[in-house]
Enzyme design. Structure first.
Site, mmCIF file in Angstrom:
data_model
loop_
_atom_site.group_PDB
_atom_site.id
_atom_site.type_symbol
_atom_site.label_atom_id
_atom_site.label_comp_id
_atom_site.label_asym_id
_atom_site.label_seq_id
_atom_site.Cartn_x
_atom_site.Cartn_y
_atom_site.Cartn_z
ATOM 1 N N TYR A 144 -21.346 -0.441 59.925
ATOM 2 C CA TYR A 144 -20.635 -0.126 58.773
ATOM 3 C C TYR A 144 -20.527 1.698 59.192
ATOM 4 O O TYR A 144 -21.431 2.214 58.516
ATOM 5 C CB TYR A 144 -21.061 -0.519 57.410
ATOM 6 C CG TYR A 144 -20.662 -0.259 56.613
ATOM 7 C CD1 TYR A 144 -20.934 0.884 55.485
ATOM 8 C CD2 TYR A 144 -19.292 -0.674 55.923
ATOM 9 C CE1 TYR A 144 -20.337 1.221 53.888
ATOM 10 C CE2 TYR A 144 -18.394 -0.292 54.764
ATOM 11 C CZ TYR A 144 -19.096 0.627 54.077
ATOM 12 O OH TYR A 144 -18.146 1.610 52.656
ATOM 13 N N ASP A 239 -23.036 7.527 64.318
ATOM 14 C CA ASP A 239 -22.641 7.371 62.438
ATOM 15 C C ASP A 239 -24.565 7.717 62.889
ATOM 16 O O ASP A 239 -25.118 7.364 61.873
ATOM 17 C CB ASP A 239 -21.753 6.087 62.449
ATOM 18 C CG ASP A 239 -21.921 6.407 60.583
ATOM 19 O OD1 ASP A 239 -21.368 5.126 60.217
ATOM 20 O OD2 ASP A 239 -22.775 7.256 60.230
ATOM 21 N N LYS A 267 -25.501 10.839 53.068
ATOM 22 C CA LYS A 267 -26.828 10.907 52.081
ATOM 23 C C LYS A 267 -27.639 12.408 52.417
ATOM 24 O O LYS A 267 -27.062 13.274 51.306
ATOM 25 C CB LYS A 267 -27.293 9.187 52.979
ATOM 26 C CG LYS A 267 -26.093 8.409 53.048
ATOM 27 C CD LYS A 267 -26.997 6.931 53.578
ATOM 28 C CE LYS A 267 -25.952 6.128 53.659
ATOM 29 N NZ LYS A 267 -26.092 4.530 52.421
HETATM 30 P P1 KE4 Z 1 -20.265 6.334 51.714
HETATM 31 O O1 KE4 Z 1 -18.844 6.107 52.464
HETATM 32 O O2 KE4 Z 1 -20.289 5.121 50.981
HETATM 33 O O3 KE4 Z 1 -20.679 7.783 51.239
HETATM 34 O O4 KE4 Z 1 -20.564 6.814 53.949
HETATM 35 C C1 KE4 Z 1 -19.986 4.773 54.059
HETATM 36 C C2 KE4 Z 1 -20.906 4.716 55.310
HETATM 37 C C3 KE4 Z 1 -20.766 6.073 56.722
HETATM 38 N N1 KE4 Z 1 -22.006 5.138 57.799
HETATM 39 C C4 KE4 Z 1 -22.733 4.737 57.596
HETATM 40 C C5 KE4 Z 1 -23.992 4.024 58.401
HETATM 41 C C6 KE4 Z 1 -23.766 3.657 56.169
HETATM 42 O O5 KE4 Z 1 -24.552 2.763 55.966
HETATM 43 C C7 KE4 Z 1 -22.052 4.387 55.001
HETATM 44 C C8 KE4 Z 1 -22.364 3.896 53.088
HETATM 45 N N2 KE4 Z 1 -23.705 3.282 53.340
HETATM 46 C C9 KE4 Z 1 -23.777 2.077 52.136
HETATM 47 C C10 KE4 Z 1 -24.603 1.515 52.449
HETATM 48 N N3 KE4 Z 1 -25.340 0.387 53.558
HETATM 49 C C11 KE4 Z 1 -23.670 2.761 51.175
HETATM 50 C C12 KE4 Z 1 -24.009 1.827 49.625
HETATM 51 C C13 KE4 Z 1 -22.384 1.401 49.056
HETATM 52 O O6 KE4 Z 1 -21.379 1.098 50.283
HETATM 53 O O7 KE4 Z 1 -22.183 1.294 47.878
#
Ligand code: KE4
Length: 429
Positions: A144, A239, A267
Site C-alpha cells: 500500500y 516506500d 509517519k
Molecule cells: P498516508 O497517506 O496514510 O500518510 O500514507 C500512505 C502510506 C504509504 N505507504 C505506506 C507503506 C503506508 O503504510 C501508508 C499508510 N499506512 C496506513 C496503515 N497501513 C495508514 C493508516 C490509514 O490508512 O488510516
C-alpha cells in the site's frame, strides 16, 4: 471494558462523516464492532472516552515510536505555535530538518516535504516518470502506497496482470500503466520487465511490507530488484513511510544494505503531525520544480508546526540511537512470549517480525505475500483474537492486513501483560 460512549460518538460521527471516520481502516470493518474513540494518549497508553486504559500497539500507525505525547515533541510544537502556524513562505526550520534527514538516510542528497505518505509516493512516481520519460510502474499486490489512483490497483489472485481498478473512480487509462507482481517473487518481476522493455519508469515497493501484516523481504529479493533496475535503467522506489526512521536511523537501506533510487517517508518523520517526504540523489531531485520541470506543490508543505514536531522526533532518534535496538529487543521478547502461548494452543499460527514491526497470522504456512496473507486472514480467528486482546486492554491493529508497531515507552511489564492477555484470548478461541 465498556465502550458505550465510543459507540454513541460513532453514531454521531456517522451522521456527518462518511462511515464515521476520516480513514477507513479505523472503522473496525475487518473485525466488527464500533471503533474506539480516544480521549488522550501518553507513552505506551491510550485512554478512551469510556475511561478504559489500553496498551497501544498501533501508535497512530507508526509515528509514535517513542510513545505518545513525547515531551520534546510537544514542547517543540507549543513553542513554534506561539510564533504563528503557517506562512506559505520558507523557514529555516525546513532546512534544519531536511539537513538532519539527509544526514541520517543513505543515498539521498535532497528531500522534499509534503503532507502525507500518499503525497510522497504519488510525487515520487511522478518524478520517476518525469526523470525516465517512461509511463509504466510495477507495484506489488498487498503493498500500500497511499490512495493515489495509480496505487489503488489490486491483482486478482496475485497473478501478474494489467491492473484493473479495484476502486471506483480509478480509470482504465490509469490502471493500464500499473503492472502488478507478487511480493518476494523476483522471477515474476523479471518476466514483467522483459515483457515491457524500456517502458517501465519505476518499481515501487515497501522494502519491508507492513500492509499485508508484516512481511520481510526474502533473501535476495531486494538485491535482485536492485540489479534488475540497474540493468534496465528503472528507478527503484523504496516506500519507507512505515519503515523509515523506524527499522534503523537510515531505514531499510541501512538495515538491509540495499540502495534505492528514491525513498519516501511519512509517519515517524512528522512526529505525529502531517508530514510526508520523498528524497533522492541530486541527479534525480533536480528534475523537481522549481529547479526542473516535474511539478509538485503544497500549501502546507513544510508547515512550521509539523516541521517542529518532525525535527524534535528525528533529533531524539538521532541522538539516542540505542532506541532502535531497545524496541527491537522488546519486539523479540513479545514474539517469544506470544509464540510460547500459541505453540500449545492448537491454533495454526505464524509470526512475522523485523525490528519493531510484528504480526500474527493464523496460518500453518509461512506468510510471504498477499495471497498467503489473505489465506491466513480467512475465517474468524483474527477477529476473535482482536476482540479478545481488546477485552484484556490490548489495542492491536483492527485488521489482519496490518503490522503492529511497538514504541519504546513500552515496559517489560506491559509486554508481560500483553503475553498474559494473549494466553487468555487464545484459551477462549
Ligand atoms: P498516508 O497517506 O496514510 O500518510 O500514507 C500512505 C502510506 C504509504 N505507504 C505506506 C507503506 C503506508 O503504510 C501508508 C499508510 N499506512 C496506513 C496503515 N497501513 C495508514 C493508516 C490509514 O490508512 O488510516
Amino acid at each position: 471494558m465498556l465502550y458505550q460512549r465510543s459507540s454513541a460518538l460513532f453514531a454521531d460521527a456517522k451522521k456527518v462523516i462518511p462511515g464515521g471516520v476520516n480513514s477507513p481502516v479505523r472503522a473496525f470493518k475487518a473485525v466488527g464492532g464500533d471503533p474506539i474513540f480516544v480521549e488522550k494518549a501518553k507513552g505506551a497508553y491510550l485512554y478512551d472516552v469510556d475511561g478504559n486504559k489500553l496498551i497501544d500497539y498501533i501508535n497512530s500507525w507508526g509515528p509514535m515510536i517513542l510513545g505518545h505525547a513525547h515531551p520534546a515533541v510537544l514542547q517543540a510544537v507549543i513553542d513554534k505555535a506561539k510564533k504563528g502556524t503557517s506562512f506559505g513562505m520558507p523557514t529555516e526550520l525546513e532546512t534544519e530538518i531536511a539537513s538532519l534527514a539527509v544526514s541520517m538516510v543513505p543515498n539521498i542528497d535532497k528531500i522534499r516535504f509534503v503532507n502525507s505518505g500518499t503525497e510522497a509516493c504519488m510525487s515520487a512516481v511522478r518524478l520517476a516518470r518525469g526523470y525516465t520519460g517512461r509511463d509504466k510502474i510495477i507495484k506489488f499486490a498487498g503493498c500500500y502506497h497511499g490512495h493515489s489512483d495509480s496505487f489503488l490497483i489490486q491483482a486478482g489472485s496475485g497473478a501478474v496482470t494489467f491492473g484493473t481498478p479495484n476502486s471506483p473512480g480509478v480509470t482504465e487509462g490509469t490502471a493500464k500503466d500499473t503492472l502488478l507482481a507478487r511480493y518476494n517473487d523476483l522471477e515474476q518481476v523479471t518476466a514483467i520487465v522483459e515483457k515491457n522493455k524500456e517502458e517501465i519508469a519505476c518499481i515501487i515497493l515497501e522494502p519491508v511490507a507492513g500492509n499485508m501484516g508484516c512481511i520481510p523481504p526474502e533473501k535476495g529479493f531486494l538485491e535482485g530488484l536492485r540489479t534488475l533496475c540497474d540493468t534496465h535503467n528503472i528507478l527503484l522506489i523504496f516506500d519507507e513511510v512505515m519503515t523509515g526512521f523506524r527499522l534503523a536511523p537510515g531505514g531499510v537501506q541501512e538495515l538491509l544494505q540495499v540502495s534505492a533510487d528514491i525513498v519516501t517517508f511519512g509517519k515517524v518523520i512528522g512526529g505525529g503531525l502531517p508530514v510526508g517526504a520523498f528524497a533522492a540523489k541530486n541527479e534525480i531531485m533536480s528534475h523537481l520544480a522549481p529547479e526542473g520541470p516535474v511539478y509538485q506543490a503544497g500549501t502546507l508543505s513544510g508547515n512550521p508546526l509539523a516541521m517542529a514536531a518532525g525535527l524534535a522526533m528525528l533529533t531524539e532518534l538521532n541522538e539516542n540511537r540505542s532506541v532502535f535496538e531497545s524496541i527491537a529487543k522488546k519486539t523479540e521478547y513479545l514474539h517469544k512470549g506470544m509464540a510460547s502461548v500459541l505453540e500449545t494452543s492448537g491454533l495454526p499460527y505464524t509470526i512475522n517480525r523485523i525490528g519493531s514491526m510484528i504480526s500474527i497470522h493464523f496460518s500453518e504456512t509461512p506468510v510471504v505475500d498477499f495471497e498467503t496473507a489473505a489465506n491466513a486472514a480467512a475465517g474468524d480467528h483474527f477477529k476473535k483474537f482482536f476482540h479478545g486482546m481488546l477485552k484484556e486492554g490490548i489495542y492491536i491493529a483492527p485488521s489482519a492486513f496490518e503490522t503492529w508497531f511497538l514504541c519504546d515507552a513500552l515496559t517489560y511489564e506491559d509486554l508481560d501483560a500483553t503475553i498474559a492477555a494473549c494466553e487468555k484470548t487464545v484459551a477462549a478461541m
